[in-house]
Design an enzyme around this catalytic site. Sequence first.
Site, PDB file in Angstrom:
ATOM      1  N   CYS A 120       0.820  -1.224   0.000  1.00 11.04           N
ATOM      2  CA  CYS A 120       0.000   0.000   0.000  1.00 11.04           C
ATOM      3  C   CYS A 120       0.849   1.268   0.000  1.00 11.04           C
ATOM      4  O   CYS A 120       0.339   2.362  -0.229  1.00 11.04           O
ATOM      5  CB  CYS A 120      -0.937   0.000   1.201  1.00 11.04           C
ATOM      6  N   HIS A 259      -2.750   7.047   2.550  1.00 11.94           N
ATOM      7  CA  HIS A 259      -3.315   5.766   2.112  1.00 11.94           C
ATOM      8  C   HIS A 259      -4.663   5.564   2.793  1.00 11.94           C
ATOM      9  O   HIS A 259      -4.790   5.733   4.010  1.00 11.94           O
ATOM     10  CB  HIS A 259      -2.338   4.641   2.464  1.00 11.94           C
ATOM     11  N   ASN A 289     -10.280   0.039   0.664  1.00 11.10           N
ATOM     12  CA  ASN A 289      -8.817   0.105   0.606  1.00 11.10           C
ATOM     13  C   ASN A 289      -8.369  -0.446  -0.751  1.00 11.10           C
ATOM     14  O   ASN A 289      -8.447  -1.651  -0.994  1.00 11.10           O
ATOM     15  CB  ASN A 289      -8.248  -0.736   1.764  1.00 11.10           C
TER      16      ASN A 289
END
Length: 332
Positions: A120, A259, A289
């Site tokens: 990520c 993020h 996500n």
Amino acid sequence: MNQQLNFPFGVKLNGLGSSVPSQVVTNQDLEKIIDTNSDWIESRTGIKKRHICDSSLGEDSLSLSLEASLKALGDTPASEIDLIIVATSTPDYFYPSTACRLQSKLGATKAFAFDLSAACTGFVYALVTASQFIQLGTCSKVLVVGVDIHSKILDWTDRTTCILFGDGAGAALLERTSADKNELLSHKLHSDGHGGEDLSAKCVIGGYPLGKVEKSTESVHMNGRKIYQFAVKTIPESVSESANLAGLSVDQIDYLICHQANQRILDSVAEKMDWPREKCLSNIAKYGNTSAASIPLAWSEFANSIPSGSIISIAGFGAGLTWGSLIWKWNK
Ligand code: UT7
């Protein structure tokens, strides 16, 4: 002291783009396939829905990367790109790289291309890597892509992970400019391999002993609480660190594009920084996500509403463990 003063060239952003699959999966849809409830997901994560690839429509890492890249390129011919970096942990192929496949689709004949794996945090790592090539004078136009299709490595019976992720891609076109117009004011990247087991997806468990290939990947394994604690500790520290390297105080940061993993993480970062909640830009409700794609998806979405001249912090965290941030002077 601005960390970037000694480079012969500056780097500037010249385009952003994003792409998500057409299929929308709401929390209510998930209630029908696993033991969960919509209110739990929304209150514990902020997520209301996510986009999930449909392979029968030809949606994959390459198709999403291509659409996002074409938007980021705008009028710039692909033949002018010197380098393509794709940040991804979920490529369509082990090899060739997604970046090489994208190069071919775009017709970016002069570019060299490679994938970068930092989960990520991948887009932050890729932005910094691309900027170094530009600031040293090696490249003048670099396409940076963040793409992940987590839906194909999730265990859809594990409610602690499968409700979190969505698929998507985002892209940025970076270009060389003069050193005095440099937009990247500082950066600092980190890794800690000791935390690797807290968030992992193992590849190639078949093949041993010889000839017995049963399964090529394992699904995502995560210690959610540990990752949560890691994020709320490291992101404020990292943002302060890169602000300091840019010669700025954290109060001088206008927006954080972090993020997008959990709305509670974003809110906790804002609280620790003593910032209003709105400073931490969020679109997690719509996409979940999306791993390496989450930062460029958010950056593309909010680009028009961020005033020119704003100081932006861009921060990522994820498997590895990896984390890091950079400070960008936004110039529309
Ligand atoms: O890109 C980085 C990737 N990952 C992350 O950033 C994840 C970071 N961590 C998190 O976001 C949170 O830890 C989660 C959202 C994953 C979990 O939230 P939590 O508040 O830490 O919940 P928990 O795991 O402590 O579980 C609390 C309860 C448990 O029930 P009991 O034992 O208290 O009865 C779970 O079984 O919630 C239950 N639960 C669920 N209930 C309904 C866990 N997942 C679900 C679910 N639906 N999907």
